[in-house]
Design a protein around this motif. Structure first.
Motif, PDB file in Angstrom:
ATOM      1  N   TYR A  72      84.974  41.509  57.592  1.00 12.32           N
ATOM      2  CA  TYR A  72      85.664  40.248  57.285  1.00 12.32           C
ATOM      3  C   TYR A  72      86.062  39.545  58.587  1.00 12.32           C
ATOM      4  CZ  TYR A  72      89.562  37.159  56.198  1.00 12.32           C
ATOM      5  OH  TYR A  72      90.405  36.080  56.142  1.00 12.32           O
ATOM      6  N   ASN A  73      86.719  40.264  59.491  1.00 11.46           N
ATOM      7  CA  ASN A  73      87.156  39.664  60.750  1.00 11.46           C
ATOM      8  C   ASN A  73      85.983  39.139  61.567  1.00 11.46           C
ATOM      9  OD1 ASN A  73      89.887  39.953  60.328  1.00 11.46           O
ATOM     10  ND2 ASN A  73      90.151  41.638  61.783  1.00 11.46           N
ATOM     11  N   ARG A  74      84.884  39.885  61.578  1.00  4.95           N
ATOM     12  CA  ARG A  74      83.699  39.469  62.343  1.00  4.95           C
ATOM     13  C   ARG A  74      83.136  38.168  61.774  1.00  4.95           C
ATOM     14  NH1 ARG A  74      78.546  40.911  61.494  1.00  4.95           N
ATOM     15  NH2 ARG A  74      79.163  42.661  60.196  1.00  4.95           N
ATOM     16  N   HIS A  75      83.006  38.096  60.457  1.00  5.23           N
ATOM     17  CA  HIS A  75      82.480  36.884  59.823  1.00  5.23           C
ATOM     18  C   HIS A  75      83.467  35.725  59.947  1.00  5.23           C
ATOM     19  CE1 HIS A  75      78.702  38.263  58.122  1.00  5.23           C
ATOM     20  NE2 HIS A  75      79.302  39.438  57.932  1.00  5.23           N
ATOM     21  N   HIS A  76      84.746  36.020  59.855  1.00  2.61           N
ATOM     22  CA  HIS A  76      85.774  34.999  60.026  1.00  2.61           C
ATOM     23  C   HIS A  76      85.664  34.392  61.423  1.00  2.61           C
ATOM     24  CE1 HIS A  76      89.788  33.333  60.708  1.00  2.61           C
ATOM     25  NE2 HIS A  76      89.928  33.289  59.394  1.00  2.61           N
ATOM     26  N   ARG A  77      85.538  35.229  62.433  1.00  2.43           N
ATOM     27  CA  ARG A  77      85.433  34.785  63.820  1.00  2.43           C
ATOM     28  C   ARG A  77      84.172  33.938  64.010  1.00  2.43           C
ATOM     29  NH1 ARG A  77      87.283  38.949  65.931  1.00  2.43           N
ATOM     30  NH2 ARG A  77      85.440  40.239  65.743  1.00  2.43           N
ATOM     31  N   LYS A  78      83.053  34.365  63.419  1.00  2.00           N
ATOM     32  CA  LYS A  78      81.806  33.606  63.543  1.00  2.00           C
ATOM     33  C   LYS A  78      81.931  32.239  62.886  1.00  2.00           C
ATOM     34  CE  LYS A  78      77.860  35.775  62.887  1.00  2.00           C
ATOM     35  NZ  LYS A  78      76.862  36.716  62.338  1.00  2.00           N
ATOM     36  N   ALA A  79      82.578  32.193  61.730  1.00  2.00           N
ATOM     37  CA  ALA A  79      82.742  30.911  61.032  1.00  2.00           C
ATOM     38  C   ALA A  79      83.660  29.979  61.822  1.00  2.00           C
ATOM     39  CB  ALA A  79      83.290  31.147  59.628  1.00  2.00           C
ATOM     40  N   ARG A  80      84.704  30.521  62.415  1.00  5.50           N
ATOM     41  CA  ARG A  80      85.641  29.696  63.187  1.00  5.50           C
ATOM     42  C   ARG A  80      85.072  29.287  64.549  1.00  5.50           C
ATOM     43  NH1 ARG A  80      89.635  27.994  63.906  1.00  5.50           N
ATOM     44  NH2 ARG A  80      90.479  29.107  65.670  1.00  5.50           N
ATOM     45  N   ASN A  81      84.025  29.938  64.972  1.00  9.54           N
ATOM     46  CA  ASN A  81      83.430  29.620  66.260  1.00  9.54           C
ATOM     47  C   ASN A  81      83.007  28.163  66.337  1.00  9.54           C
ATOM     48  OD1 ASN A  81      80.798  29.368  68.008  1.00  9.54           O
ATOM     49  ND2 ASN A  81      82.000  31.062  68.855  1.00  9.54           N
ATOM     50  N   CYS A  82      82.514  27.582  65.234  1.00 14.39           N
ATOM     51  CA  CYS A  82      82.079  26.182  65.291  1.00 14.39           C
ATOM     52  C   CYS A  82      83.267  25.253  65.537  1.00 14.39           C
ATOM     53  CB  CYS A  82      81.295  25.792  64.050  1.00 14.39           C
ATOM     54  SG  CYS A  82      82.222  25.794  62.533  1.00 14.39           S
ATOM     55  N   VAL A  83      84.460  25.624  65.084  1.00 11.74           N
ATOM     56  CA  VAL A  83      85.656  24.821  65.350  1.00 11.74           C
ATOM     57  C   VAL A  83      85.959  24.848  66.841  1.00 11.74           C
ATOM     58  CG1 VAL A  83      88.134  24.608  64.916  1.00 11.74           C
ATOM     59  CG2 VAL A  83      86.604  25.235  63.048  1.00 11.74           C
ATOM     60  N   GLU A  84      85.947  26.022  67.431  1.00 16.29           N
ATOM     61  CA  GLU A  84      86.218  26.152  68.858  1.00 16.29           C
ATOM     62  C   GLU A  84      85.144  25.441  69.681  1.00 16.29           C
ATOM     63  OE1 GLU A  84      89.076  27.202  69.790  1.00 16.29           O
ATOM     64  OE2 GLU A  84      89.620  27.916  67.793  1.00 16.29           O
ATOM     65  N   ARG A  85      83.884  25.538  69.222  1.00 13.57           N
ATOM     66  CA  ARG A  85      82.791  24.851  69.902  1.00 13.57           C
ATOM     67  C   ARG A  85      82.994  23.341  69.839  1.00 13.57           C
ATOM     68  NH1 ARG A  85      77.380  24.802  67.637  1.00 13.57           N
ATOM     69  NH2 ARG A  85      78.529  25.730  65.962  1.00 13.57           N
ATOM     70  N   CYS A  86      83.442  22.846  68.686  1.00 15.31           N
ATOM     71  CA  CYS A  86      83.711  21.424  68.515  1.00 15.31           C
ATOM     72  C   CYS A  86      84.778  20.951  69.501  1.00 15.31           C
ATOM     73  CB  CYS A  86      84.140  21.144  67.077  1.00 15.31           C
ATOM     74  SG  CYS A  86      84.525  19.417  66.772  1.00 15.31           S
ATOM     75  N   PHE A  87      85.858  21.719  69.625  1.00 15.41           N
ATOM     76  CA  PHE A  87      86.905  21.356  70.585  1.00 15.41           C
ATOM     77  C   PHE A  87      86.345  21.328  72.012  1.00 15.41           C
ATOM     78  CE2 PHE A  87      90.333  23.294  67.644  1.00 15.41           C
ATOM     79  CZ  PHE A  87      90.387  22.129  66.908  1.00 15.41           C
ATOM     80  N   GLY A  88      85.510  22.295  72.338  1.00 15.61           N
ATOM     81  CA  GLY A  88      84.904  22.348  73.664  1.00 15.61           C
ATOM     82  C   GLY A  88      84.028  21.141  73.926  1.00 15.61           C
ATOM     83  N   VAL A  89      83.218  20.756  72.935  1.00 15.78           N
ATOM     84  CA  VAL A  89      82.347  19.585  73.092  1.00 15.78           C
ATOM     85  C   VAL A  89      83.191  18.324  73.240  1.00 15.78           C
ATOM     86  CG1 VAL A  89      80.668  18.128  71.876  1.00 15.78           C
ATOM     87  CG2 VAL A  89      80.370  20.613  71.913  1.00 15.78           C
ATOM     88  N   LEU A  90      84.213  18.177  72.408  1.00 13.64           N
ATOM     89  CA  LEU A  90      85.084  17.003  72.471  1.00 13.64           C
ATOM     90  C   LEU A  90      85.736  16.878  73.843  1.00 13.64           C
ATOM     91  CD1 LEU A  90      86.424  14.644  70.841  1.00 13.64           C
ATOM     92  CD2 LEU A  90      88.271  16.261  70.352  1.00 13.64           C
TER      93      LEU A  90
END
Length: 171
Positions: A72-90
């Motif tokens: 669960y934690n691994r999949h949760h982290r992978k799903a949230r990665n796009c949010v962190e990536r979005c902040f990085g791109v912004l």
């Protein structure tokens, strides 16, 4: 997943804690009302800075986790990665938003600048304008584990998360 930003509330300063912003948000009121009215077909992902609620899924804290909880934690982290990536791109596109720069304006104007950056970011995504992330910000896509006291997590939220773990990550 396509890095578009769907909602923004730039009323709070950069030092406001995520959980404080969440408690004061219109989105929380909206989702609380949906849940109270019997809607159960939605989940929102949050990092460990948020309380665990029946519809707001956070990572399971601790080191002694079962295989299902670890999955669960691994999949949760992978799903949230796009949010962190979005902040990085912004922040890479609009350097005034990086942690090394400061918007030296009153809070109202600073909020307008942030909203304008987000609108331009979304326009760039919709028009397939490429972006490159520069390394000088040391942008990290790993989830920050900033544990909220378990008292702020509801029993219903913890039970809902455990049901998800049991139903979907027990393999």
């Amino acid at each position: 997943m396509d890095l578009r930003i769907l909602d923004c509330d730039a009323h709070f300063g950069g030092t406001a804690h995520d959980a404080s912003v969440w408690r004061a948000s219109a989105l929380k009121v909206f989702l609380d009302n949906m849940y109270s009215n019997g809607e159960r077909n939605f989940w929102l992902l949050g990092d460990s800075g948020y309380p665990q609620l029946p519809y707001l899924m956070t990572p399971i804290p601790g080191n002694n986790l079962s295989d299902s909880e670890h999955n669960y934690n691994r999949h949760h982290r992978k799903a949230r990665n796009c949010v962190e990536r979005c902040f990085g791109v912004l922040k890479s596109r609009f350097r005034c938003l990086s942690k090394y720069r400061v918007l030296m304006y009153d809070p109202v104007l600073a909020g307008k600048i942030i909203n304008a950056c987000i609108i331009l970011h979304n326009i760039m995504i919709l028009n397939n304008i490429r972006y490159e992330i520069e390394d000088d910000d040391n942008i990290s896509f790993d989830e920050e584990f900033n544990l909220v006291d378990e008292i702020t997590s509801t029993h219903h939220g913890i039970a809902a998360r455990q049901q998800i773990v049991n139903n979907y990550f027990n393999y």
